[in-house]
Design an enzyme around this catalytic site. Structure first.
Site, mmCIF file in Angstrom:
data_model
loop_
_atom_site.group_PDB
_atom_site.id
_atom_site.type_symbol
_atom_site.label_atom_id
_atom_site.label_comp_id
_atom_site.label_asym_id
_atom_site.label_seq_id
_atom_site.Cartn_x
_atom_site.Cartn_y
_atom_site.Cartn_z
ATOM 1 C CG ASP A 36 -19.621 76.693 50.757
ATOM 2 O OD1 ASP A 36 -18.785 77.366 50.127
ATOM 3 O OD2 ASP A 36 -20.280 77.163 51.698
ATOM 4 C CG ASP A 279 23.470 54.181 63.200
ATOM 5 O OD1 ASP A 279 24.483 54.301 62.483
ATOM 6 O OD2 ASP A 279 22.345 54.610 62.869
ATOM 7 N N GLY A 414 24.684 58.928 60.060
ATOM 8 C CA GLY A 414 25.893 59.128 60.847
ATOM 9 C C GLY A 414 27.206 59.134 60.083
ATOM 10 C CG LEU A 415 29.816 55.683 59.369
ATOM 11 C CD1 LEU A 415 30.057 54.290 58.841
ATOM 12 C CD2 LEU A 415 31.128 56.337 59.814
#
Lengths: 507, 427
Positions: A36, A279, A414-415
């Site tokens: 343990d 953006d 994004g782009l």
């Protein structure tokens, strides 16, 4: 018996360890067999703590079972007291010792140690880690709190509160406490005690001197906060300040509890503008699957929808104790709440929902990796990476900045998304390669195969056209097309069906 | 809680220094952890731990093995209602096995692995395995062993697992001798040894455990066994009962150990010295050369072993004799005097051997000694580093291919890297 591959929570005594390890002068004597002690490394390795957890394990063996395990416990408790000289002790049993019923509480009482001792009853076969932490903290508060303390605000004239709930091995607790302490001080509220993280026994005694409690982690702080409310008329906060909106609501809530005017917060951090900036338009309607502990999951769903413009397509938690909050929130997003601690069930749900982003735990990170879906971690269970060297809170306005960065960065930007749409067959800049800012060679998407009971077939030309759709929306396109076809009893999907469905669903 | 059982009365070993025997808090894993490597080694076997949430949590967090695929191990977590009565627990277990086998039809060998709680409630897994075997054989073979912390320490889990397989091994009644290499080895190491034995003309060679349940090695009165790991006392005993003869040898760590280990087999097959030397010449020379690079870093440095895997004594022998490190305390969870007879004889006399553990007292000794390098478990490493002591994670020694000539340099590297890193850092 529950067949379990991976677990979201450890046993309750690990929760107790998180409380003891968070504190400075409390020692935990745990009646437990060899092995343990593995739990120590959660703290020394995953959290990189530079001292051992203050835990003594009695380490009984099979041959002791017929003899006197109680005597072993007493000697371990006495030795631990002599060696570590704690100011308070908690004593209890792990799962195996619970079965042999040695009564650690009674045995320690017989030792008549000159310090307060909180005996713990943590039923290992019904309860789990968070419950264990909550119960341990509550028992420590009951044992140590000063019933005669004078309210701090009486002398200073300034309202004061405690911050309740942060522990060792908590998901960003270290940084959340710093962020929220600063926020409270800024609006004119003193922080009396933070507990259990970095508190000592004497601090627990002083809890009663505050006017109210700020509960940052209800999973751990709720039980103690309710008791403190009953005993000392200390109300407590219900809003967890994750995200800009929740942080503003939180400020209103604490001001009301403190009886002070709502301040004008001029600086909400960068997150609102980052999200409004042009953006971020590409984030609109991204489908997210949210899973974690209830508090973090509910908070993440709100941030995802209100502050990033995502769409929540799945919401769930692994801790049943707080399932009600998740059920309520799930109604708001019109999704079926997923309340389970079965990792395989979560995996199935994610595969079915085909999200574009998973906000989950380290376990969902593995699921997402296998399914080729971007993922950000929002909740425990934790991993060594969830203890970054830098300041990285989840709560407050800086926390919201962190959320923006960590949730948005795994996505295709994004782009890049547009270019992938336009030139699908570029030999190195294509969807098989993954997002370029992530090294360009991330896990290739594994498409879930269509449902086996599905009699709809794809025409090879349509299948080929589907492949031209970038991976991060391909799953959605497949699903939309198939349900469009099913509704119209179309059995063979053609290229036209694909575009009909596209027109029907938009995007 | 230290009990000094005997000091200076272990006359059975060649090593005459006293052994410090301690008991108290042990900072070691239980035998369940062996599943972490065994489930990768035996590719059609599945390990079902019958235990608690603690066992499941240990397997995923301690072992640090979040494997992306669904792993070939799982835990049947005992719940409140299973504690009501053993009949119920047995029913529940049968149902769990049924669910598992329905989900994983590829499983050919299922181990029911006992844990601390299953043993304390006296859930008889050997009877369960027999009962379930009736339903599922011959498609699935169901065996059981204990990996519990009240019975086993870390690598003893592999011993218990292999021991449970021994009665399943086919009989080898042939009058020709065969070699059985016992103990899980990395695939690459196994291949290297296989090639060397072939060149020596030693064979047929079988490895135990083998990669598949269908391909268990045969054993019989003409089997010679060579232990590849020092923690296999029960497995070796049962193999001896089936007629196998153990070739006494040091363990194949470092040049000297590997050479002597191979030599033990070569001698049993009466391979001439000339042939033996010519076969091992190239890999031996490569290993010598690889070690040369580490002598500057390691020679004269002191090292302290906390008990972990039972590999400590062979490792200490390698580091002291081949790299001239200076041994302080060498701790081991369990000292098997017969299997380590040759190893113990090669150790320097002026070292402290210790067996078992009382961790706080052992830490006191380590701090007093301030060794250049401390080999310890994951729970102790960062706290010791923070105290200014350089450490080596013991578990890496179990999860890395370290046996044989070609790995001798890698083994030295494991000890040299922490020291080099400490010298390099200026933060």
């Amino acid at each position: 018996m529950q067949l379990s591959v991976w677990t979201y929570e450890g046993p309750p005594h690990v929760g107790a360890m998180r409380v003891a390890t968070a504190m400075k002068d409390v020692h935990y004597v745990l009646h437990a067999p060899q092995g343990d002690t593995y739990a120590d490394l959660l703290f020394t390795m995953i959290e990189r703590r530079n001292v051992r957890p203050p835990v003594t394990y009695t380490t009984f063996e099979a041959r002791d079972l017929g003899a006197d395990t109680a005597e072993i416990f007493k000697r371990a408790a006495k030795d631990a007291f002599d060696r570590f000289k704690p100011n308070a002790m908690i004593v209890g049993a792990s799962c195996t010792a619970e079965l042999i019923q040695d009564d650690p509480g009674g045995l320690t009482k017989a030792l008549a140690l000159p310090i307060p001792v909180a005996p713990l009853e943590l039923p290992s076969y019904t309860r789990k880690e968070n419950w264990g932490a909550a119960e341990t903290f509550y028992q420590l508060v009951r044992t140590l709190v000063d019933r005669e303390a004078v309210k701090l605000s009486t002398a200073s004239g300034r309202p004061s509160c405690n911050i309740i709930g942060p522990t060792a091995l908590g998901f960003r607790h270290r940084d959340d406490v710093k962020e929220i302490s600063g926020l409270l001080e800024n609006i004119g509220i003193d922080v009396n005690v933070v507990a259990p993280l970095n508190a000592c026994a004497a601090d627990i005694a002083r809890l009663s001197a505050a006017d109210f409690n700020v509960v940052l982690y209800p999973e751990i702080g709720d039980t103690a906060a309710r008791w403190l409310e009953r005993e000392f008329h200390q109300p407590f906060t219900k809003i967890v300040p994750i995200g800009v909106g929740a942080s503003r609501d939180f400020i209103k809530e604490v001001c009301d509890l403190a009886g002070i005017e709502h301040p004008d917060i001029a600086d909400l951090g960068n997150m609102p503008w980052w999200s409004r900036s042009i953006d971020s338009t590409y984030l609109t309607g991204k489908r997210v699957f949210v899973f974690g502990d209830a508090t973090h999951a509910v908070a993440a769903a709100r941030v995802a929808t209100e502050e990033l413009g995502f769409e929540v397509v799945g919401l769930g938690c692994y801790n049943r104790e707080f399932a009600r909050d998740v059920r309520t929130a799930a109604k708001r997003y019109d999704v079926e709440p997923l309340i389970t601690d079965d990792y395989l069930a979560v995996e199935d749900a994610i595969a079915k929902a085909q999200p574009e982003l998973v906000l989950g735990t380290q376990m969902e990170r593995h699921i997402a990796k296998r399914l080729g879906i971007p993922c950000a971690v929002i909740s425990a269970p934790v991993h060594v990476q969830d203890f970054p060297a830098r300041y990285s809170p989840q709560m407050g306005f800086e926390g919201a900045n962190v959320l923006f960065d960590t949730w948005v960065h795994p996505l295709v930007m994004g782009l890049e998304e547009h270019l992938l749409h336009m030139f699908r067959n570029d030999f190195e800049f294509n969807d098989e390669a993954g997002a370029s800012h992530l090294g360009g060679h991330g896990a290739a998407a594994q498409e879930p195969s269509p449902e086996t009971d599905n009699i709809i077939r794809w025409d090879p030309a349509a299948e080929k056209e589907l492949k031209k759709i970038p991976f991060f929306v391909r799953g959605k396109a497949r699903r939309n097309t198939e349900s469009y076809a099913a509704e119209r009893q179309i059995q063979l999907i053609s290229v036209d069906t694909l575009y009909d469905a596209k027109a029907h669903y938009g995007r | 809680m230290t009990v000094l059982l005997d000091r200076g009365c272990n006359t059975n070993t060649a090593h005459s220094a006293p052994v410090l025997r301690e008991r108290g808090q042990r900072e070691v894993f239980c035998g369940l952890t062996g599943i972490v490597w065994l489930h990768r080694k035996m590719q059609d076997a599945f390990f079902l731990i019958v235990g608690s949430r603690t066992c499941a949590h240990l397997m995923q967090s301690a072992a640090g093995v979040m494997i992306f695929a669904e792993p070939r191990f799982a835990t049947a977590i005992i719940e409140e209602r299973d504690l009501a009565g053993l009949a119920d627990a047995n029913d529940e277990l049968d149902k769990t096995v049924q669910r598992l086998l329905a989900r994983r039809p590829d499983i050919k060998l299922l181990f029911l692995v006992g844990s601390c709680p299953s043993e304390v409630i006296k859930l008889d897994l050997s009877r369960a395995a027999q009962r379930l075997s009736k339903n599922y054989s011959p498609k699935v073979r169901i065996l059981n062993y204990s990996g519990s912390g009240i019975e086993t320490t870390f690598t003893q889990g592999e011993d218990a697992c292999l021991a449970s397989l021994v009665p399943e091994l086919p009989s080898d009644d042939s009058s020709n001798p065969s070699l059985l290499v016992v103990g899980a080895l990395a695939d690459v190491v196994e291949d290297q040894f296989r090639r060397l034995f072939e060149q020596l003309g030693v064979g047929p060679v079988r490895f135990f455990p083998s990669g598949s349940a269908d391909n268990l090695p045969a054993v019989g009165p003409n089997t010679h066994m060579l232990l590849a790991q020092p923690f296999l006392s029960e497995t070796a005993r049962l193999l001896e009962e089936r007629g196998a003869k153990r070739l006494s040898a040091p363990f194949p760590l470092g040049v000297e150990g590997t050479r002597a280990w191979l030599k033990a087999a070569a001698s049993a097959w009466r391979v001439s010295d000339t042939k033996f030397e010519s076969v091992i010449e190239m890999p031996r020379a490569r290993a010598e050369k690889a070690l040369e690079r580490y002598r500057n870093t390691l020679s004269g440095k002191s090292i302290f072993f906390f008990p972990d895997s039972q590999l400590e004594i062979p490792l200490a022998r390698f580091l002291s004799r081949e790299l001239k490190m200076s041994l302080t305390e060498v701790g081991t969870p369990y000292l098997h005097k017969d299997h380590l007879e040759q190893e113990l004889a090669m150790l320097p006399q002026d070292i402290q051997l210790s067996e078992g553990q009382d961790v706080d007292k052992q830490l006191d000794r380590c701090r007093a000694e301030r060794p250049d390098l401390s080999v310890c478990g994951l729970g102790l490493a960062n706290p010791l580093e923070a105290e200014g002591l350089t450490t080596k994670w013991a578990i890496e020694l179990v999860f890395t291919p370290i046996q044989g000539f070609e790995q001798a340099g890698d083994l030295a590297e494991l000890f040299a890297r922490p020291l080099r890193r400490r010298m390099r850092l200026a933060v």
